[in-house]
Enzyme design. Structure first.
Site, mmCIF file in Angstrom:
data_model
loop_
_atom_site.group_PDB
_atom_site.id
_atom_site.type_symbol
_atom_site.label_atom_id
_atom_site.label_comp_id
_atom_site.label_asym_id
_atom_site.label_seq_id
_atom_site.Cartn_x
_atom_site.Cartn_y
_atom_site.Cartn_z
ATOM 1 N N PRO A 16 32.909 43.640 41.057
ATOM 2 C CA PRO A 16 33.405 44.482 42.150
ATOM 3 C C PRO A 16 34.925 44.500 42.137
ATOM 4 O O PRO A 16 35.559 43.448 42.075
ATOM 5 C CB PRO A 16 32.863 43.777 43.399
ATOM 6 C CG PRO A 16 32.642 42.361 42.983
ATOM 7 C CD PRO A 16 32.292 42.395 41.539
ATOM 8 N N MET A 17 35.507 45.705 42.176
ATOM 9 C CA MET A 17 36.968 45.823 42.153
ATOM 10 C C MET A 17 37.415 46.883 43.148
ATOM 11 O O MET A 17 37.004 48.044 43.059
ATOM 12 C CB MET A 17 37.467 46.189 40.747
ATOM 13 C CG MET A 17 37.270 45.110 39.711
ATOM 14 S SD MET A 17 37.883 45.612 38.081
ATOM 15 C CE MET A 17 36.588 46.769 37.587
ATOM 16 N N ALA A 18 38.238 46.489 44.092
ATOM 17 C CA ALA A 18 38.724 47.411 45.114
ATOM 18 C C ALA A 18 39.469 48.573 44.466
ATOM 19 O O ALA A 18 40.351 48.380 43.631
ATOM 20 C CB ALA A 18 39.650 46.677 46.081
ATOM 21 N N GLN A 70 29.040 44.439 47.998
ATOM 22 C CA GLN A 70 29.862 43.258 48.294
ATOM 23 C C GLN A 70 30.563 43.425 49.640
ATOM 24 O O GLN A 70 31.216 44.437 49.884
ATOM 25 C CB GLN A 70 30.897 43.002 47.212
ATOM 26 C CG GLN A 70 31.600 41.661 47.418
ATOM 27 C CD GLN A 70 32.734 41.406 46.443
ATOM 28 O OE1 GLN A 70 33.796 42.009 46.554
ATOM 29 N NE2 GLN A 70 32.507 40.507 45.491
ATOM 30 N N CYS A 101 38.745 37.393 46.506
ATOM 31 C CA CYS A 101 39.895 38.303 46.496
ATOM 32 C C CYS A 101 41.173 37.553 46.859
ATOM 33 O O CYS A 101 41.254 36.923 47.918
ATOM 34 C CB CYS A 101 39.673 39.447 47.473
ATOM 35 S SG CYS A 101 41.069 40.605 47.528
ATOM 36 N N ASN A 203 33.703 34.732 34.736
ATOM 37 C CA ASN A 203 34.572 35.897 34.857
ATOM 38 C C ASN A 203 36.006 35.482 34.571
ATOM 39 O O ASN A 203 36.445 34.441 35.021
ATOM 40 C CB ASN A 203 34.430 36.488 36.266
ATOM 41 C CG ASN A 203 35.385 37.630 36.545
ATOM 42 O OD1 ASN A 203 36.091 37.636 37.541
ATOM 43 N ND2 ASN A 203 35.425 38.625 35.681
ATOM 44 N N GLY A 204 36.702 36.317 33.794
ATOM 45 C CA GLY A 204 38.114 36.050 33.526
ATOM 46 C C GLY A 204 38.454 36.091 32.052
ATOM 47 O O GLY A 204 37.901 35.330 31.262
ATOM 48 N N ASP A 205 39.328 37.023 31.667
ATOM 49 C CA ASP A 205 39.867 37.110 30.302
ATOM 50 C C ASP A 205 38.863 37.565 29.257
ATOM 51 O O ASP A 205 39.089 37.351 28.060
ATOM 52 C CB ASP A 205 40.489 35.775 29.871
ATOM 53 C CG ASP A 205 41.651 35.343 30.729
ATOM 54 O OD1 ASP A 205 42.168 36.177 31.486
ATOM 55 O OD2 ASP A 205 42.033 34.158 30.667
ATOM 56 N N ARG A 228 38.657 43.841 35.012
ATOM 57 C CA ARG A 228 39.749 44.741 34.625
ATOM 58 C C ARG A 228 39.586 45.344 33.235
ATOM 59 O O ARG A 228 40.048 46.457 32.984
ATOM 60 C CB ARG A 228 41.079 43.982 34.724
ATOM 61 C CG ARG A 228 41.504 43.679 36.149
ATOM 62 C CD ARG A 228 42.727 42.772 36.197
ATOM 63 N NE ARG A 228 42.444 41.427 35.699
ATOM 64 C CZ ARG A 228 43.365 40.536 35.380
ATOM 65 N NH1 ARG A 228 44.648 40.854 35.475
ATOM 66 N NH2 ARG A 228 43.026 39.329 34.968
#
Length: 326
Positions: A16-18, A70, A101, A203-205, A228
């Site tokens: 989920p990304m705003a 979410q 967040c 999650n991450g990279d 991202r």
């Protein structure tokens, strides 16, 4: 694999990304192979007030299933009421809680990652949400608030004990924001904890198929959550899926394929939101779709200043012609 009773065909999820994971983008990622997609984070206060803009963010199509909505907030009663409202009025497959967040406008009000400073409240609020809905409840969080408070192993145990069905962990603290390298060692520690029985997603990279495979195998996670790296690149799910299956690398899409994706994205954005808002909110995606093209900066700058669909369409066609050999 399953989250509660919800079957996930492919263990790579769209985070989920705003501002990004709206309906058009979720559909693109789903069609490219994402096993589960999540909405943008939605304010619990806005939900129970039945704010029109907030409720628009919750809408989804049947094609997107399985999908998680979410929610975020800092009051247990409000959050539980919001979860119940979402279930009764929209019936997604999963309710996800945002405890990750890091942005100041959210944390200063006690939402998002701010809850990592008050674990007892985090547990209480999660418990109230779980009790308020029959849907599987999942959590997206971080390692901790800062380097001195990385309690994620204990947090995962306590949240599992009160009923969450899966946890996704971003390998940074709130203080890190998105800087530095994500620490997957603590994610592995959560997964390898013999008390943990629920799926654990890292999650991450993760920016490519090779990294996804390496992280999944090295850190023993049940799946990967992509954030991202998917912006302007929905193909990443297709690439990871093929690489995990066969070890083959799918080539980068050609310009005609990128243009087709952009035009579909733009079309659905307008259909879903109307021309004015659809055109406006597509602006945040162009730099990522076209980021690898030489001397593209001026064209991108022009593109994000246009307000009408036909103007944007003509500019995209011009970009297609200029970069037709890419």
């Amino acid at each position: 694999m399953k989250i509660g009773k919800i079957k996930i065909d492919f263990p790579v999820l769209l985070a989920p990304m705003a501002g990004f994971t709206d309906y058009p983008f979720r559909v693109l990622c789903k069609r490219m192979g994402a096993g589960l997609v999540y909405s943008e984070f939605v304010s619990a206060d806005g939900i129970i007030r039945e704010n029109i803009r907030t409720l628009e963010m919750i809408r989804f199509s049947e094609e997107e299933r399985p999908i998680g909505i979410q929610i975020f907030g800092n009051d247990p009663e409000t959050m539980s009421k919001a979860a119940s409202f979402v279930k009764n009025n929209f019936n997604p497959d999963i309710i996800d809680i945002n405890y990750g967040c890091p942005v100041k406008k959210v944390t200063c009000k006690g939402g998002g990652a701010a809850i990592l400073q008050d674990i007892p409240k985090m547990v209480k609020m999660t418990s109230e949400i779980v009790k308020s809905t029959k849907l599987p409840v999942t959590v997206k969080t971080r390692l901790g608030w800062d380097e001195k408070s990385k309690y994620i192993v204990e947090v995962a145990e306590r949240l599992q004990d009160i009923g969450i069905q899966a946890i996704s962990i971003h390998g940074r603290t709130r203080k890190q924001m998105y800087k530095g390298e994500a620490n997957w060692e603590l994610i592995r520690e959560v997964k390898n904890n013999p008390r943990i029985k629920i799926p654990v997603f890292g999650n991450g990279d993760v920016t490519c198929p090779e990294t996804a495979k390496k992280k999944k195998e090295k850190y023993n996670v049940d799946g990967i959550m992509i954030g991202r790296a998917a912006i302007g690149n929905p193909w990443i799910f297709q690439k990871i899926k093929e690489y995990l299956k066969s070890g083959k690398i799918i080539k980068e899409p050609k310009m005609k394929d990128k243009i087709e994706m952009v035009l579909n994205h733009l079309k659905w954005s307008i259909e879903w939101k109307g021309e004015k808002l659809g055109v406006l909110e597509m602006r945040r995606h162009y730099s990522n779709y076209f980021k690898d093209l030489p001397k593209i900066k001026n064209y991108r700058s022009e593109l994000v200043q246009l307000n009408e669909y036909n103007e944007v369409l003509n500019k995209i066609k011009k970009i297609k012609e200029i970069y037709k050999n890419y």
